[in-house]
Design a protein around this motif. Sequence first.
Motif, short mmCIF file in Angstrom:
data_model
loop_
_atom_site.label_atom_id
_atom_site.label_comp_id
_atom_site.label_asym_id
_atom_site.label_seq_id
_atom_site.Cartn_x
_atom_site.Cartn_y
_atom_site.Cartn_z
N PHE A 22 50.10 52.61 40.38
CA PHE A 22 50.11 51.21 39.99
C PHE A 22 48.68 50.68 39.90
O PHE A 22 47.76 51.22 40.51
CB PHE A 22 50.87 50.37 41.02
N GLU A 23 48.54 49.61 39.15
CA GLU A 23 47.23 48.99 39.01
C GLU A 23 47.41 47.47 39.06
O GLU A 23 48.29 46.92 38.39
CB GLU A 23 46.61 49.40 37.68
N THR A 24 46.62 46.82 39.87
CA THR A 24 46.65 45.36 39.95
C THR A 24 45.23 44.84 39.82
O THR A 24 44.27 45.52 40.16
CB THR A 24 47.24 44.86 41.27
N THR A 25 45.12 43.62 39.34
CA THR A 25 43.82 42.98 39.23
C THR A 25 43.80 41.75 40.12
O THR A 25 44.77 41.00 40.17
CB THR A 25 43.53 42.58 37.77
N ILE A 26 42.70 41.57 40.82
CA ILE A 26 42.47 40.39 41.64
C ILE A 26 41.11 39.84 41.26
O ILE A 26 40.13 40.59 41.16
CB ILE A 26 42.54 40.73 43.14
N ASP A 27 41.06 38.54 41.02
CA ASP A 27 39.83 37.88 40.62
C ASP A 27 39.44 36.87 41.69
O ASP A 27 40.16 35.90 41.93
CB ASP A 27 40.04 37.18 39.28
N ALA A 28 38.32 37.08 42.35
CA ALA A 28 37.89 36.21 43.44
C ALA A 28 37.80 34.75 43.00
O ALA A 28 38.01 33.83 43.79
CB ALA A 28 36.55 36.67 44.00
N ASN A 29 37.52 34.51 41.73
CA ASN A 29 37.44 33.14 41.20
C ASN A 29 38.80 32.60 40.77
O ASN A 29 38.93 31.41 40.48
CB ASN A 29 36.48 33.07 40.01
N GLY A 30 39.80 33.46 40.65
CA GLY A 30 41.13 33.03 40.24
C GLY A 30 41.23 32.64 38.78
O GLY A 30 42.17 31.96 38.39
N GLU A 31 40.29 33.07 37.97
CA GLU A 31 40.29 32.70 36.55
C GLU A 31 41.13 33.65 35.70
O GLU A 31 41.85 33.22 34.80
CB GLU A 31 38.86 32.66 36.03
N ASP A 32 41.05 34.95 35.96
CA ASP A 32 41.74 35.94 35.14
C ASP A 32 42.93 36.58 35.83
O ASP A 32 43.69 37.32 35.21
CB ASP A 32 40.77 37.05 34.72
N ALA A 33 43.09 36.32 37.11
CA ALA A 33 44.16 36.93 37.90
C ALA A 33 44.26 36.15 39.21
O ALA A 33 43.41 35.29 39.48
CB ALA A 33 43.83 38.40 38.16
N PRO A 34 45.27 36.44 40.04
CA PRO A 34 45.32 35.78 41.34
C PRO A 34 44.01 36.02 42.11
O PRO A 34 43.40 37.08 41.99
CB PRO A 34 46.49 36.47 42.04
N ASP A 35 43.62 35.01 42.91
CA ASP A 35 42.42 35.21 43.72
C ASP A 35 42.77 36.00 44.98
O ASP A 35 43.93 36.33 45.23
CB ASP A 35 41.71 33.89 44.00
N THR A 36 41.77 36.32 45.75
CA THR A 36 41.95 37.20 46.91
C THR A 36 42.91 36.62 47.95
O THR A 36 43.75 37.35 48.49
CB THR A 36 40.59 37.52 47.55
N LEU A 37 42.81 35.33 48.23
CA LEU A 37 43.70 34.74 49.23
C LEU A 37 45.12 34.61 48.70
O LEU A 37 46.08 34.80 49.46
CB LEU A 37 43.16 33.38 49.69
N GLU A 38 45.28 34.33 47.41
CA GLU A 38 46.62 34.32 46.82
C GLU A 38 47.25 35.71 46.92
O GLU A 38 48.45 35.83 47.21
CB GLU A 38 46.56 33.87 45.37
N ALA A 39 46.46 36.74 46.68
CA ALA A 39 46.97 38.11 46.78
C ALA A 39 47.37 38.42 48.22
O ALA A 39 48.40 39.06 48.46
CB ALA A 39 45.92 39.10 46.29
#
Length: 131
Positions: A22-39
């Motif tokens: 599997f592959e997931t993307t996390i964006d610390a800024n929350g612009e292109d994907a969920p941010d780290t805390l949302e994840a």
Amino acid sequence: MAKQVTTVSEEGYSATNEIRDFETTIDANGEDAPDTLEALLAAYGSCYVPALRVGAQQRDAGDLGKIEIDITGDLNDDDKLESVQFDIRVEGDVDEDTGEEVIERAFELCKVHDALKDSLHAETSFEGDAV
């Protein structure tokens, strides 16, 4: 046994995580994907659901049916997670006292809940000019 995840960032603050096939993307800024805390909150809720189901079986609450959890993570002035609130709704007919027993048992069973302890700290190594 160990769990293995590879996190890769080509540039910026977005990272791709390879988890088995599997592959997931996390964006610390929350612009292109969920941010780290949302994840993190999503992982917490996703772990808590099966813990609720097992806890319900172990506390004779029966089948919970559909489960919905609204998870709120309150941030402090430094935008760091300060508290987490679960608002849990289940389809099954469970009285308040039994529900409390199920909740407590689910916290005992939830692996993400267990991992959110002060004593867990990542051991690290660092290698420059390596990729």
